[in-house]
Design an enzyme around this catalytic site. Structure first.
Site, PDB file in Angstrom:
ATOM      1  N   LYS A  94       0.861  -1.176   0.000  1.00 55.40           N
ATOM      2  CA  LYS A  94       0.000   0.000   0.000  1.00 55.40           C
ATOM      3  C   LYS A  94       0.899   1.227   0.000  1.00 55.40           C
ATOM      4  CE  LYS A  94      -4.337   1.507   0.319  1.00 55.40           C
ATOM      5  NZ  LYS A  94      -5.096   1.245   1.559  1.00 55.40           N
ATOM      6  N   HIS A  95       0.741   2.085  -0.995  1.00 53.98           N
ATOM      7  CA  HIS A  95       1.553   3.301  -1.116  1.00 53.98           C
ATOM      8  C   HIS A  95       3.052   2.986  -1.035  1.00 53.98           C
ATOM      9  CE1 HIS A  95      -2.037   5.667  -1.120  1.00 53.98           C
ATOM     10  NE2 HIS A  95      -2.398   5.261   0.071  1.00 53.98           N
TER      11      HIS A  95
ATOM     12  N   ASN B 165      13.698   5.474   7.908  1.00 46.21           N
ATOM     13  CA  ASN B 165      14.177   4.408   8.778  1.00 46.21           C
ATOM     14  C   ASN B 165      13.148   3.279   8.833  1.00 46.21           C
ATOM     15  OD1 ASN B 165      16.698   5.495   9.785  1.00 46.21           O
ATOM     16  ND2 ASN B 165      15.469   7.022  10.860  1.00 46.21           N
TER      17      ASN B 165
ATOM     18  N   HIS C 264      15.859   5.071   0.623  1.00 46.87           N
ATOM     19  CA  HIS C 264      15.447   6.447   0.786  1.00 46.87           C
ATOM     20  C   HIS C 264      14.405   6.857  -0.246  1.00 46.87           C
ATOM     21  CE1 HIS C 264      19.136   7.904   3.316  1.00 46.87           C
ATOM     22  NE2 HIS C 264      18.416   6.984   3.909  1.00 46.87           N
TER      23      HIS C 264
END
Length: 507
Positions: A268-269, A407, A507
């Site tokens: 999801k996303h 993170n 990232h």
């Protein structure tokens, strides 16, 4: 002055009809090799290129159009008297149409042919003629794609000639093609990970309705030189794919590709919200769903085994955007197709193929090798040793954090990623988020669960926080100057800690 067309194509689709059209318009046709024979056999009056060059093809056809009688006729500027006087003096006639498509190097470079065999699919004369004609687009109509035959015919039928705007656009398509063609050849020959010039070769597969948001335009491109799972997809049902669909589907498929046994992943996303393994795919999906039954709604599910009737019936119970798997039984597909908007995708490539990641920045691009490592070694750094069950959950946790935005913290229990902490600006927040999520799933006491981190703990606070919930096993890369503080904290709380030696920032 009678107009002339030079036609030399590898793909014969539509060329007979186009040549017949030109012939009816009084255009004289010059051709080469197989194209010449094909047109001749179909009743067209065609001039062999050797009659124009006064030189026979040689070197197995490598040299046939590389001649002043050809390129002089293409490159001469019609309103330049000196040019026209020169070619007249040399007995060279103008060429007004150049119709060429190239040897299929894009296709052949991806096959198992030998190096020398692939070399023979590098077209030299074709790109040279196309580039010459494209440079002279004011005077020469150049066609490099079969889809443009109809465009040219329509304009010639309507206006008697091809418009400047169309000729300019067709010339632009030539350089777009030849630049991608040369990029593919460069990558094939150079074999350098980071060459001086970054030349990538991608072909548009289709336009997308929009990008991440409705106000952003978007299109999907696939590599002309490399294979990969997202090139291998076959849509069996549902609406067209969107920008977000393809990106999330790629991540979901990569996650399940990390596992040899049956595995399921919900995305999801761009974030895994449920990942699980089991002895069969039905159970794996059920466990992945139960990791986070709220977030999976409207998500994407990847399964690395064939979807059967039982699994399809379970998948059908909630709203999903996509289900992707290597195959579907007939019964399963029939069940899933009852949800007309559900995109059902078949993918036969089980593991990621990409060698590099590309990230665009303003005015530049970052290139890196793909993150294709997982664990260097399971190095136990605490007094307490992990159980075999904990080791298995540790490995699952590391396979999931690899695809969670840093993170990243993932809590795993019994082959299920029951808590995911993602994208926080400090590790303790991600830890707290993942633990809270896990507690909502199984209760306050997380005894028996494992906590996995994508990078080292800079402080012992993550260990102390995990200990309060009952966590007794932690896996992380290690490498901090304060590693000993975390190790000491684990020993104080009776927690086993394993260092893997491999960081998985995303990232």
């Amino acid at each position: 002055m009678k107009k002339r067309a030079l036609i030399s194509v590898f793909y014969k689709t539509g060329i007979l009809e186009f040549a017949q059209f030109l012939d009816k318009k009084g255009v004289e046709i010059i051709s080469t090799g197989g194209t010449y024979r094909y047109l001749k056999e179909n009743g067209l009056s065609v001039i062999d290129v050797s009659e124009v060059t006064n030189f026979k093809e040689m070197l197995d056809g490598r040299v046939k159009t590389l001649h002043p009688n050809i390129h002089g006729g293409i490159l001469a500027i019609r309103d330049n008297k000196e040019h026209m006087d020169t070619i007249a003096k040399e007995g060279i006639e103008t060429i007004d149409y150049v119709v060429v498509n190239l040897y299929p190097f894009f296709r052949e470079v991806q096959t198992d042919k030998t190096f020398d065999e692939k070399i023979e699919f590098i077209d030299i004369g074709g790109p040279t003629m196309l580039r010459s004609a494209a440079k002279s687009f004011k005077d020469v109509t150049v066609i490099c794609e079969t889809e443009d035959y109809s465009v040219v015919m329509e304009e010639m039928e309507k206006d008697g000639e091809v418009s400047y705007e169309t000729k300019k656009r067709l010339a632009g398509k030539v350089f777009n093609l030849t630049s991608a063609y040369d990029a593919a050849i460069s990558a094939f020959l150079l074999e350098e990970d980071y060459p001086k010039y970054l030349n990538v070769s991608y072909e548009k597969k289709f336009d997308l309705r929009y990008g991440e948001n409705p106000h952003q335009s978007s299109a999907y491109y696939v590599s002309t030189t490399e294979n990969g799972s997202m090139k291998d997809i076959k849509q069996l049902n549902g609406k067209e794919l969107s920008f977000n669909n393809i990106r999330d589907m790629d991540i979901a498929w990569k996650v399940v590709g990390e596992f040899d046994g049956p595995a399921a992943c919900a995305i999801k996303h761009s974030t895994p919200c449920g990942v699980a393994v089991a002895d069969d795919i039905f159970t794996a999906y059920k466990k992945a769903h139960d990791c986070d039954p709220v977030s999976i709604f409207g998500g994407i599910v990847a399964l690395n085994r064939e979807v059967n009737k039982e699994t399809a019936e379970e998948l059908k119970k909630i709203f999903l955007e996509i289900v992707i798997a290597p195959s579907f039984t007939d019964e399963a597909l029939e069940i899933l197709k009852t949800k007309k908007n559900l995109r059902v995708i078949e993918c036969k490539t089980p593991k990621p193929q990409d060698k590099f990641d590309y990230v665009k920045v303003d005015g530049g691009i970052l290139v890196q090798g793909t993150n294709n490592k997982m664990i260097d070694e399971m190095n136990v750094v605490t007094e307490k040793q992990p159980t075999e069950k904990e080791k298995a959950d540790m490995e699952l946790g590391m396979k999931v954090v690899k695809y969670v935005k840093s993170n990243a913290i993932v809590v795993v229990k019994d082959g299920m990623a029951i808590g995911v902490g993602t994208g926080q600006t400090n590790r303790i927040w991600s830890t707290e988020h993942a633990l809270q999520h896990a507690q909502e799933k199984v209760g306050k006491d997380l005894t028996g669960a494992v906590l996995a981190s994508d990078a080292f703990f800079p402080f012992r606070d993550c260990v102390d926080t995990a200990a309060k919930t009952g966590i007794k096993a932690i896996v992380q890369p290690g490498g901090s100057m304060r590693d000993q503080e975390s190790i000491d904290a684990c020993n104080e709380h009776g927690i086993t800690m394993v260092f893997t030696g491999i960081r998985h920032f995303k990232h």
